[in-house]
Write an enzyme that holds these catalytic residues in place. Structure first.
Site, PDB file in Angstrom:
ATOM      1  N   GLU A 164      41.860  33.350  44.753  1.00  0.00           N
ATOM      2  CA  GLU A 164      42.134  32.512  45.164  1.00  0.00           C
ATOM      3  C   GLU A 164      42.817  31.320  44.807  1.00  0.00           C
ATOM      4  O   GLU A 164      42.561  30.337  43.588  1.00  0.00           O
ATOM      5  CB  GLU A 164      41.067  31.759  45.841  1.00  0.00           C
ATOM      6  CG  GLU A 164      40.666  33.530  46.892  1.00  0.00           C
ATOM      7  CD  GLU A 164      38.780  33.051  48.024  1.00  0.00           C
ATOM      8  OE1 GLU A 164      38.589  32.374  47.597  1.00  0.00           O
ATOM      9  OE2 GLU A 164      37.868  33.772  47.898  1.00  0.00           O
ATOM     10  N   LYS A 178      35.701  26.514  44.233  1.00  0.00           N
ATOM     11  CA  LYS A 178      36.542  25.920  42.940  1.00  0.00           C
ATOM     12  C   LYS A 178      38.359  24.769  43.710  1.00  0.00           C
ATOM     13  O   LYS A 178      38.476  25.245  44.900  1.00  0.00           O
ATOM     14  CB  LYS A 178      37.542  27.762  41.808  1.00  0.00           C
ATOM     15  CG  LYS A 178      38.313  28.484  43.775  1.00  0.00           C
ATOM     16  CD  LYS A 178      38.678  29.085  42.400  1.00  0.00           C
ATOM     17  CE  LYS A 178      40.035  29.090  42.251  1.00  0.00           C
ATOM     18  NZ  LYS A 178      41.040  30.912  41.597  1.00  0.00           N
ATOM     19  N   CYS A 224      33.782  36.362  45.210  1.00  0.00           N
ATOM     20  CA  CYS A 224      33.939  38.097  44.319  1.00  0.00           C
ATOM     21  C   CYS A 224      32.999  38.082  43.230  1.00  0.00           C
ATOM     22  O   CYS A 224      31.875  38.967  42.905  1.00  0.00           O
ATOM     23  CB  CYS A 224      35.017  37.353  43.952  1.00  0.00           C
ATOM     24  SG  CYS A 224      35.987  38.192  45.077  1.00  0.00           S
ATOM     25  N   PHE A 260      39.026  30.702  30.656  1.00  0.00           N
ATOM     26  CA  PHE A 260      37.562  31.030  31.460  1.00  0.00           C
ATOM     27  C   PHE A 260      36.717  30.531  30.221  1.00  0.00           C
ATOM     28  O   PHE A 260      35.996  31.627  29.803  1.00  0.00           O
ATOM     29  CB  PHE A 260      37.912  32.284  31.667  1.00  0.00           C
ATOM     30  CG  PHE A 260      38.298  32.930  33.253  1.00  0.00           C
ATOM     31  CD1 PHE A 260      39.134  32.537  33.579  1.00  0.00           C
ATOM     32  CD2 PHE A 260      36.771  33.083  34.096  1.00  0.00           C
ATOM     33  CE1 PHE A 260      39.389  32.629  34.491  1.00  0.00           C
ATOM     34  CE2 PHE A 260      37.344  33.101  35.103  1.00  0.00           C
ATOM     35  CZ  PHE A 260      38.471  33.441  35.842  1.00  0.00           C
ATOM     36  N   LEU A 317      43.617  39.606  42.544  1.00  0.00           N
ATOM     37  CA  LEU A 317      44.210  38.097  42.669  1.00  0.00           C
ATOM     38  C   LEU A 317      43.012  36.888  42.955  1.00  0.00           C
ATOM     39  O   LEU A 317      42.068  37.517  42.958  1.00  0.00           O
ATOM     40  CB  LEU A 317      44.817  38.053  44.066  1.00  0.00           C
ATOM     41  CG  LEU A 317      44.491  38.161  45.293  1.00  0.00           C
ATOM     42  CD1 LEU A 317      43.709  36.754  46.002  1.00  0.00           C
ATOM     43  CD2 LEU A 317      44.844  38.702  46.332  1.00  0.00           C
ATOM     44  N   THR A 371      37.320  45.592  46.326  1.00  0.00           N
ATOM     45  CA  THR A 371      36.217  46.131  45.218  1.00  0.00           C
ATOM     46  C   THR A 371      34.525  47.017  46.080  1.00  0.00           C
ATOM     47  O   THR A 371      34.020  46.462  46.667  1.00  0.00           O
ATOM     48  CB  THR A 371      35.393  45.141  44.809  1.00  0.00           C
ATOM     49  OG1 THR A 371      36.739  43.882  44.199  1.00  0.00           O
ATOM     50  CG2 THR A 371      34.942  45.716  43.324  1.00  0.00           C
TER      51      THR A 371
HETATM   52  C1  UDX Z   1      37.605  36.007  40.689  1.00  0.00           C
HETATM   53  C2  UDX Z   1      38.751  36.545  39.146  1.00  0.00           C
HETATM   54  O1  UDX Z   1      39.477  35.861  38.194  1.00  0.00           O
HETATM   55  C3  UDX Z   1      39.404  37.676  40.568  1.00  0.00           C
HETATM   56  O2  UDX Z   1      40.760  38.673  39.295  1.00  0.00           O
HETATM   57  C4  UDX Z   1      39.150  38.489  41.610  1.00  0.00           C
HETATM   58  O3  UDX Z   1      40.285  39.536  42.005  1.00  0.00           O
HETATM   59  C5  UDX Z   1      38.535  37.905  42.419  1.00  0.00           C
HETATM   60  O4  UDX Z   1      37.295  36.994  41.533  1.00  0.00           O
HETATM   61  P1  UDX Z   1      38.384  34.210  42.276  1.00  0.00           P
HETATM   62  O5  UDX Z   1      36.921  34.373  42.408  1.00  0.00           O
HETATM   63  O6  UDX Z   1      39.697  33.514  43.045  1.00  0.00           O
HETATM   64  O7  UDX Z   1      38.436  34.839  41.275  1.00  0.00           O
HETATM   65  O8  UDX Z   1      38.362  32.418  41.106  1.00  0.00           O
HETATM   66  P2  UDX Z   1      38.773  32.956  39.666  1.00  0.00           P
HETATM   67  O9  UDX Z   1      39.916  31.598  39.075  1.00  0.00           O
HETATM   68  O10 UDX Z   1      38.743  33.804  39.076  1.00  0.00           O
HETATM   69  O11 UDX Z   1      37.158  31.412  39.321  1.00  0.00           O
HETATM   70  C6  UDX Z   1      35.697  31.964  39.782  1.00  0.00           C
HETATM   71  C7  UDX Z   1      35.161  30.921  39.816  1.00  0.00           C
HETATM   72  O12 UDX Z   1      34.192  30.716  37.775  1.00  0.00           O
HETATM   73  C8  UDX Z   1      35.220  29.638  40.339  1.00  0.00           C
HETATM   74  O13 UDX Z   1      33.639  28.916  40.653  1.00  0.00           O
HETATM   75  C9  UDX Z   1      35.466  28.749  38.739  1.00  0.00           C
HETATM   76  O14 UDX Z   1      34.948  27.473  39.597  1.00  0.00           O
HETATM   77  C10 UDX Z   1      34.584  29.359  37.770  1.00  0.00           C
HETATM   78  N1  UDX Z   1      35.276  28.999  36.507  1.00  0.00           N
HETATM   79  C11 UDX Z   1      36.312  30.143  36.155  1.00  0.00           C
HETATM   80  C12 UDX Z   1      34.510  28.754  35.262  1.00  0.00           C
HETATM   81  O15 UDX Z   1      33.495  28.269  36.053  1.00  0.00           O
HETATM   82  N2  UDX Z   1      34.800  28.314  34.029  1.00  0.00           N
HETATM   83  C13 UDX Z   1      36.184  28.884  34.127  1.00  0.00           C
HETATM   84  O16 UDX Z   1      36.150  29.233  32.653  1.00  0.00           O
HETATM   85  C14 UDX Z   1      36.571  30.033  34.833  1.00  0.00           C
END
Ligand code: UDX
Length: 447
Positions: free
Chosen positions: A159, A335, A272, A261, A157, A128
Site C-alpha cells: 500500500e 504506514k 497483511c 526493511f 504490492l 493470500t
Molecule cells: C506488505 C508487503 O510488503 C507486501 O509485499 C504484501 O503484498 C502485503 O504486505 P504493506 O502491508 O502494504 O505490504 O506494507 P509494508 O510496506 O510491507 O509495511 C508493513 C509494516 O511494516 C508497516 O506497518 C511499516 O510501518 C512496517 N515496517 C516496514 C517497519 O516497521 N520497518 C521497516 O523497515 C519496514
C-alpha cells in the site's frame, strides 16, 4: 484481453485500473454497492498515491467499468468466444479468535463465477491463501466447467506504492495447472495479460499451485522477521546504550543483509503482515509442520512488544502517570501514504495511553476518518498544530513526510512540554535536542 476483477479493495481496484490502462477490457465486481458507486464515478474509495489519475484515465478509455452484479459477466452464448481471465482479489482476514485465515470470501467469489465460466476461461487467484486452497478450488472449477482452469498468481504490492508495484512488480509468480495442455493454455493467457511487464524484463516464475501459494506466505514471513529482527536489536541497544539506527546502517551495507526493511521502531501492522504470519503458522500446524514456524510466534511477540514499550516510554517521560496529561499522536495509518488503519500500531498505542488516563489527540493527513470509525473513543484533530496545542508530549507514530519535515522550533511554541517520542526513528535527534526538546526513541540512547 477480457478481464474481470472480483473484489475492489486496495488490491483489486489498483489491479483493475492498471489492467485497463494496459489496453485490456476490464469489469471490476464488488458486493459493496456504495464502493461501486464511488468507483463508477471515477473516485477511489481509499487513499492511494497515483490511483485517482490512473482511474480517471482508465475510465475515460471506456475499457473499465464497475458493477456490484456478477451476473453482468454473463455473455451471449453460442459460437467461438475469446476466453476471459477472472482475477480473484478478495480479502482473507484472520478468523475471529483464531490464527487461521478465513477463506469464505475466496470461496464465495469462485462460487459466484462458476455459472459464468466457459471452457478455456481462466480463474486467477491473487488473494493470500493457506497452501492447498488452489488445488481445492481447481477441482471445484473443473468439476463444474470442464475446460475452465485455475492459476494462482500472488500479489506482492505494498500500500502506498500499489500502482508502481502493480505496473512493474519485482517478479511475477504463476502457479499453473498440472496437465501439459492446461498448463500451456493458462501460461499463454497470463503471459498475454502481463505482456507489458514481461517485455520490460520483469522475471516470471512459473511453478505448481502449492509453491506459488507458499511464495507469498514465505515472502511476508521473511519481511516480518526482518522487521522484528531489527526491533529485537533495538531492545538490546536500549539495554546497552547503543543506537539501533547506526547498527542497521552498518549491517545493511553487507550485501547479503541489505538496507531495506531494517527500520526499527513501532513495528509492523496493516491488513497483511500480522494476519499472514499467523495464518501461515496455523496452516503449517494443520500440515504437521508447526515446528518449522514456531519462530514466527517470537516475530509476532517482538512486534507486539514494541507497542507496549512505546506506552511505557511515554509514561516514563511524563513522570510515571498519564493522569491529567495531554498527549498528541502524529499518525493514525499503519504506514505513511495510506489511509489504512487495520491493525495500526499508532492507534493501538494511542488507545492504550487513553485507557491509562491521558487526554489523547490523534492526527493524520489521510486516515482520520477511517480511524474515527474504528476508534470512536479517541479524539481527533485535522492538523498537527491543533493536535499539539498545549500537549505535554508528542508521539510520532507514523512517519509521514509532513511529520519528518516538522520544525522543532515552530512546534515548540505550541506545546506545553517539549517532549518528542519518535516511534519511527524518523527525526534528527540532534536538531530536536538543540531546539530544547527531550527527544526519545525506540532503540536509541537517551542523550
Ligand atoms: C506488505 C508487503 O510488503 C507486501 O509485499 C504484501 O503484498 C502485503 O504486505 P504493506 O502491508 O502494504 O505490504 O506494507 P509494508 O510496506 O510491507 O509495511 C508493513 C509494516 O511494516 C508497516 O506497518 C511499516 O510501518 C512496517 N515496517 C516496514 C517497519 O516497521 N520497518 C521497516 O523497515 C519496514
Amino acid at each position: 484481453m477480457f478481464i474481470s476483477v472480483i473484489g475492489c479493495g486496495y488490491l483489486g481496484t489498483v489491479h483493475a485500473a492498471c489492467m485497463a490502462d494496459l489496453g485490456h477490457h476490464v469489469i471490476g465486481v464488488d458486493v459493496d454497492e456504495s464502493k461501486i458507486k464511488e468507483l463508477s464515478a471515477g473516485r477511489p474509495p481509499f487513499f492511494e498515491p497515483g490511483l485517482p489519475a490512473l482511474l480517471e484515465r482508465a475510465m475515460a478509455s471506456g475499457r473499465l467499468r464497475f458493477t456490484h452484479d456478477v451476473a453482468e459477466l454473463a455473455r451471449p452464448g453460442g459460437g467461438e468466444r475469446t476466453p476471459w481471465v477472472h482475477f480473484v482479489c478478495v480479502g482473507t482476514p484472520q478468523r475471529k479468535g483464531e490464527f487461521a485465515a478465513d477463506t469464505t470470501y475466496v470461496d464465495a467469489a469462485v462460487s459466484a463465477l462458476l455459472p459464468h465460466l466457459a471452457p478455456g476461461d481462466l480463474v486467477v487467484g491473487k488473494s493470500t491463501v493457506p497452501v492447498g486452497t488452489a488445488e481445492r478450488l481447481s477441482a471445484r472449477i473443473s468439476d463444474r466447467v470442464p475446460g475452465a482452469m485455475l492459476a494462482w498468481n500472488p500479489e506482492f504490492l505494498r500500500e502506498g506504492h500499489a500502482v508502481t508495484d502493480t505496473q512493474r512488480p519485482d517478479r511475477i509468480v504463476y502457479g499453473i495447472p498440472a496437465g501439459p495442455g492446461a498448463a500451456r493454455k493458462a501460461r499463454d493467457l497470463l503471459d498475454a495479460v502481463y505482456a507489458d511487464a514481461i517485455a520490460a524484463g520483469v522475471p516470471v516464475i512459473a511453478t505448481d499451485y502449492p509453491t506459488s501459494e507458499l511464495v507469498k506466505s514465505a515472502a511476508n514471513a521473511f519481511l516480518s522477521t526482518k522487521i522484528s529482527f531489527i526491533n529485537a536489536m533495538a531492545e538490546v541497544c536500549e539495554a546497552a546504550g547503543a543506537d539501533v539506527t547506526e547498527l542497521a546502517t552498518a549491517i545493511g551495507h553487507d550485501e547479503r543483509i541489505g538496507p531495506k526493511f531494517l527500520s526499527a521502531g513501532l513495528g509492523f501492522g496493516g491488513g497483511c503482515l500480522p494476519k499472514d504470519i499467523r495464518a501461515f503458522m496455523a496452516r503449517a500446524g494443520e500440515l504437521g509442520a508447526d515446528q518449522a514456524l514456531t519462530f514466527l510466534r517470537e516475530v509476532d511477540a517482538i512486534n507486539m512488544r514494541r507497542r507496549s514499550r512505546m506506552v511505557e516510554l511515554a509514561r516514563e517521560v511524563l513522570g510515571g502517570s498519564f493522569l491529567g496529561r495531554k498527549v498528541a499522536v502524529l499518525g493514525a495509518a499503519f504506514k505513511p501514504d495510506s489511509d489504512d488503519v487495520r491493525d495500526s500500531p499508532a492507534l493501538n498505542v494511542a488507545a492504550q495511553i487513553k485507557l491509562q488516563g491521558a487526554d489523547v489527540v490523534v492526527t493524520d493527513p489521510a486516515a482520520v476518518e477511517n480511524a474515527r470509525r474504528t476508534w470512536p473513543e479517541l479524539q481527533f484533530a485535522s492538523t498537527v498544530e491543533e493536535a499539539c496545542e498545549r500537549a505535554d508530549a508528542v508521539l510520532l507514530l507514523t512517519e509521514w513526510q509532513l511529520y519528518r519535515d516538522l520544525d522543532p522550533h515552530v512546534l515548540g511554541t505550541l506545546v506545553r512540554g517539549r517532549t518528542m517520542l519518535d516511534g519511527r526513528n524518523a527525526l534528527d535527534p540532534a536538531a530536536w535536542r538543540a531546539a530544547g526538546w527531550t527527544y526519545r526513541a525506540l532503540g536509541r540512547p537517551r542523550v
